[in-house]
Design an enzyme around this catalytic site. Structure first.
Site, mmCIF file in Angstrom:
data_model
loop_
_atom_site.group_PDB
_atom_site.id
_atom_site.type_symbol
_atom_site.label_atom_id
_atom_site.label_comp_id
_atom_site.label_asym_id
_atom_site.label_seq_id
_atom_site.Cartn_x
_atom_site.Cartn_y
_atom_site.Cartn_z
ATOM 1 N N GLU A 68 -3.011 7.089 -18.401
ATOM 2 C CA GLU A 68 -3.008 8.309 -17.594
ATOM 3 C C GLU A 68 -3.047 8.048 -16.084
ATOM 4 O O GLU A 68 -3.825 8.653 -15.355
ATOM 5 C CB GLU A 68 -4.167 9.217 -18.034
ATOM 6 C CG GLU A 68 -4.027 9.577 -19.505
ATOM 7 C CD GLU A 68 -5.202 10.370 -20.065
ATOM 8 O OE1 GLU A 68 -5.924 11.009 -19.277
ATOM 9 O OE2 GLU A 68 -5.387 10.349 -21.298
ATOM 10 N N GLU A 82 -1.503 9.268 -29.817
ATOM 11 C CA GLU A 82 -2.718 10.084 -29.983
ATOM 12 C C GLU A 82 -2.341 11.449 -30.553
ATOM 13 O O GLU A 82 -2.850 12.485 -30.124
ATOM 14 C CB GLU A 82 -3.448 10.251 -28.642
ATOM 15 C CG GLU A 82 -3.827 8.948 -27.972
ATOM 16 C CD GLU A 82 -4.641 9.114 -26.691
ATOM 17 O OE1 GLU A 82 -5.064 10.252 -26.377
ATOM 18 O OE2 GLU A 82 -4.855 8.110 -25.997
HETATM 19 O O1 G3I Z 1 -21.826 9.836 -26.217
HETATM 20 C C1 G3I Z 1 -22.287 11.079 -25.688
HETATM 21 C C2 G3I Z 1 -23.513 11.490 -26.379
HETATM 22 O O2 G3I Z 1 -24.526 10.554 -26.096
HETATM 23 C C3 G3I Z 1 -23.888 12.878 -25.901
HETATM 24 O O3 G3I Z 1 -24.998 13.337 -26.619
HETATM 25 C C4 G3I Z 1 -22.742 13.864 -26.098
HETATM 26 C C5 G3I Z 1 -23.066 15.233 -25.544
HETATM 27 O O4 G3I Z 1 -21.902 15.964 -25.305
HETATM 28 O O5 G3I Z 1 -21.645 13.372 -25.413
HETATM 29 C C6 G3I Z 1 -21.219 12.112 -25.894
HETATM 30 O O6 G3I Z 1 -20.112 11.713 -25.198
HETATM 31 C C7 G3I Z 1 -18.891 12.392 -25.460
HETATM 32 C C8 G3I Z 1 -17.900 11.429 -26.062
HETATM 33 O O7 G3I Z 1 -16.650 12.061 -26.204
HETATM 34 C C9 G3I Z 1 -18.333 10.914 -27.424
HETATM 35 O O8 G3I Z 1 -18.530 11.940 -28.279
HETATM 36 C C10 G3I Z 1 -18.389 12.954 -24.164
HETATM 37 O O9 G3I Z 1 -19.258 13.962 -23.721
HETATM 38 C C11 G3I Z 1 -17.006 13.514 -24.353
HETATM 39 O O10 G3I Z 1 -16.472 13.866 -23.091
HETATM 40 C C12 G3I Z 1 -16.118 12.472 -24.964
HETATM 41 O O11 G3I Z 1 -14.852 13.040 -25.164
HETATM 42 C C13 G3I Z 1 -13.812 12.103 -25.400
HETATM 43 C C14 G3I Z 1 -12.772 12.214 -24.307
HETATM 44 O O12 G3I Z 1 -11.701 11.318 -24.587
HETATM 45 C C15 G3I Z 1 -13.338 11.856 -22.942
HETATM 46 O O13 G3I Z 1 -12.418 12.157 -21.974
HETATM 47 C C16 G3I Z 1 -13.188 12.427 -26.728
HETATM 48 O O14 G3I Z 1 -14.124 12.211 -27.778
HETATM 49 C C17 G3I Z 1 -11.960 11.549 -26.956
HETATM 50 O O15 G3I Z 1 -11.283 11.981 -28.086
HETATM 51 C C18 G3I Z 1 -11.031 11.675 -25.759
HETATM 52 O O16 G3I Z 1 -9.949 10.791 -25.970
HETATM 53 C C19 G3I Z 1 -8.952 10.775 -24.941
HETATM 54 C C20 G3I Z 1 -8.326 9.399 -24.939
HETATM 55 O O17 G3I Z 1 -9.323 8.416 -24.831
HETATM 56 C C21 G3I Z 1 -7.297 9.269 -23.821
HETATM 57 N N1 G3I Z 1 -6.298 10.300 -23.939
HETATM 58 C C22 G3I Z 1 -6.817 11.666 -24.017
HETATM 59 C C23 G3I Z 1 -7.809 11.796 -25.154
HETATM 60 C C24 G3I Z 1 -8.288 13.213 -25.276
HETATM 61 O O18 G3I Z 1 -8.986 13.601 -24.151
#
Ligand code: G3I
Length: 486
Positions: free
Chosen positions: A169, A289
């Site tokens: 990205e 993805e």
């Molecule tokens: O790990 C913490 C946890 O400790 C906490 O309690 C919880 C509370 O919300 O958050 C957890 O972290 C989250 C993490 O996912 C794991 O669940 C983050 O808040 C959350 O923002 C994060 O989202 C991920 C996102 O990337 C971040 O931008 C998504 O799961 C993941 O599917 C997404 O994947 C991305 C690819 O890596 C790149 N391309 C886009 C794609 C979708 O956004």
């Protein structure tokens, strides 16, 4: 020599497979499911591709139903950690204290199951360690820390990674722009050079067999953005390292994330030409993805929207099948229960292949059907012609001579047969899953079915499939017809 082009059976190819409910499949497909253990990855292999994969992570380990699916190598042959390998997750505690434990768990599981492992992601503007986002960097200090992160991480995983998402990205999210995102910390401090710099250091540290990818969203939707990715490829290839080395920064592939929405999926020709934009640069490509979400879950999607989702999945899968350099497809999680979309876009979602109860949906059956058809073609039948001059096309196995353009005489390339059929948008409709098996009596994939083919100088053939269908294709006729014999 007869002229052969691909048959156009659009209505058949994209015909709805299940419309009434998310989990209902057509009786045809259901019967197949009852009689074999095929999964999406095994179907993908049979169709001549390398993998059908999914993202998963340690946070789903406690869900047994989820684990049973993710650890089934017939279903998923490629595993990618959704979050645990991101820089911010690896260095969650203190600066320099790198913890690979969670990713190692997923990598070991994949290895134990004989699944490929994709490494995600080295350099991305999001999910960074807090010290990275809070420090006031100079070019030198950020370069040093970025280089150290890349080298340490890539060295740790070594040859386990089929591929690395080196940079994700880097392009602006503005749909009509081919410019780089200026919101990225790396761009702000290092300018565009952080991209080739990252590929350079990854190239030095990575196992030579690991493929190095640039990965982004909306490449499949925006020609401008796709052009931006092409520019990035050139930037990497033209890079001169700080020590004056040229041609050392390697890039092998482009990942088109394909976070899509129902009814907004590009057409098959559009998708294939985008993929070919990159394969023409001697790169491999993958849908990296994939999910195809409903833009509103309230009220829940109706039959028409579900059917459209199935068609949209078929289109994307077909695009990969149609392009030789498309090595595989990875979904970004397979269950609606854990899809990132519902967190990121409340009210939207339902874009996966399995429902919240880990039951495969119509979208799954649609994907399986496209793959199965392609596999059948590749194993030796179909991909034939009739659109021009009324000539029949017979694409059979390599033991049978095929006439005309595309057939190229005996020894037809079965992969090309798949591509042609998929490119035209259509494969012939299956006959109880056996498709138009000809191949001189070759046994087909269905335990109960046997395709018995009679080839008369590649002019006329008859296939009798399991269940009493008889399909006849005659030379000089522009189509085919099926007769149900009781
Ligand atoms: O790990 C913490 C946890 O400790 C906490 O309690 C919880 C509370 O919300 O958050 C957890 O972290 C989250 C993490 O996912 C794991 O669940 C983050 O808040 C959350 O923002 C994060 O989202 C991920 C996102 O990337 C971040 O931008 C998504 O799961 C993941 O599917 C997404 O994947 C991305 C690819 O890596 C790149 N391309 C886009 C794609 C979708 O956004």
């Amino acid at each position: 020599m007869a002229r052969i082009t691909a048959l156009l059976f659009a209505s058949l190819f994209l015909s709805p497979l299940s419309a009434a409910s998310p989990t209902r499949a057509s009786p045809l497909l259901a019967s197949r499911q009852d009689t074999d253990n095929e999964g999406l990855h095994s179907l993908m292999l049979a169709a001549g591709k390398l993998f059908f994969g999914t993202a998963t992570d340690v946070r789903y380990l406690d869900n047994k139903a989820h684990q049973a699916i993710v650890q089934n190598p017939n279903e998923f042959g490629m595993i990618v950690p959704e979050n645990s390998q991101k820089w911010g997750e690896l260095e969650k505690e203190d600066k320099g204290k790198v913890d690979f434990t969670n990713t190692d768990i997923i990598a070991a599981q994949a290895k134990g199951n004989g699944q490929l492992f994709r490494c995600h992601v080295l350099v991305w503007g999001a999910q960074l360690p807090s010290y990275v986002t809070s420090t006031s960097w100079t070019e030198k200090t950020l370069s040093d820390v970025l280089q150290a992160h890349i080298t340490t991480t890539v060295t740790h995983f070594g040859s386990q990674c089929y591929s690395w998402d080196v940079v994700s990205e880097a392009l602006s999210s503005s749909p009509d722009s081919n410019t780089l995102s200026t919101t990225s910390l790396f761009h702000q401090v290092l300018g565009a050079s952080y991209i080739p710099f990252s590929f350079y250091w990854t190239s030095l540290a990575a196992d030579p067999s690991s493929k190095l990818y640039y990965n982004d969203f909306n490449l499949e939707l925006s020609p401008s953005k796709a052009q931006g990715a092409v520019d990035i490829v050139h930037l990497i290839r033209n890079y001169t390292s700080p020590t004056g080395e040229k041609n050392k920064a390697r890039i092998d592939g482009i990942g088109l994330q394909s976070h899509l929405f129902v009814s907004s999926v590009p057409s098959l020709p559009s998708l294939t030409s985008t993929l070919e934009l990159f394969t023409n640069l001697s790169l491999e490509v993958s849908f990296s993805e994939l999910d195809i979400s409903h833009s509103s879950l309230s009220p829940s999607p109706n039959a028409t929207q579900i059917e459209q989702q199935e068609k949209d999945y078929m289109t994307v899968i077909s695009a990969c099948l149609a392009v030789k350099g498309c090595v595989g497809i990875t979904v970004w999680g397979f269950s609606d229960k854990y899809s990132w979309v519902k967190d990121a876009f409340p009210g939207k979602g339902g874009g996966c292949l399995y429902d919240e109860n880990m039951k495969n949906k119509g979208s799954w059956f649609a994907v399986a059907e496209v793959l199965r058809r392609a596999g059948v073609v590749r194993r030796g039948a179909v991909a034939v012609d009739a659109s021009l001059d009324g000539e029949v096309a017979v694409a059979v196995n390599s033991t049978t001579t095929v006439e005309g353009e595309g057939g190229g005489g005996g020894g037809r390339d079965p992969d090309e047969a798949v591509r042609k059929a998929a490119r035209s948008g259509e494969l012939m409709r299956g006959v109880n899953g056996t498709e138009l098996m000809v191949a001189a009596g070759e046994e087909v994939g269905d335990a109960q079915g046997k395709g018995q083919g009679v080839v008369n100088g590649a002019r006329r053939w008859v296939v009798t499939g399991w269940g009493g269908w008889v399909v006849v294709m005659g030379w000089g006729f522009w189509g085919f017809w099926g007769i149900l014999s009781s």
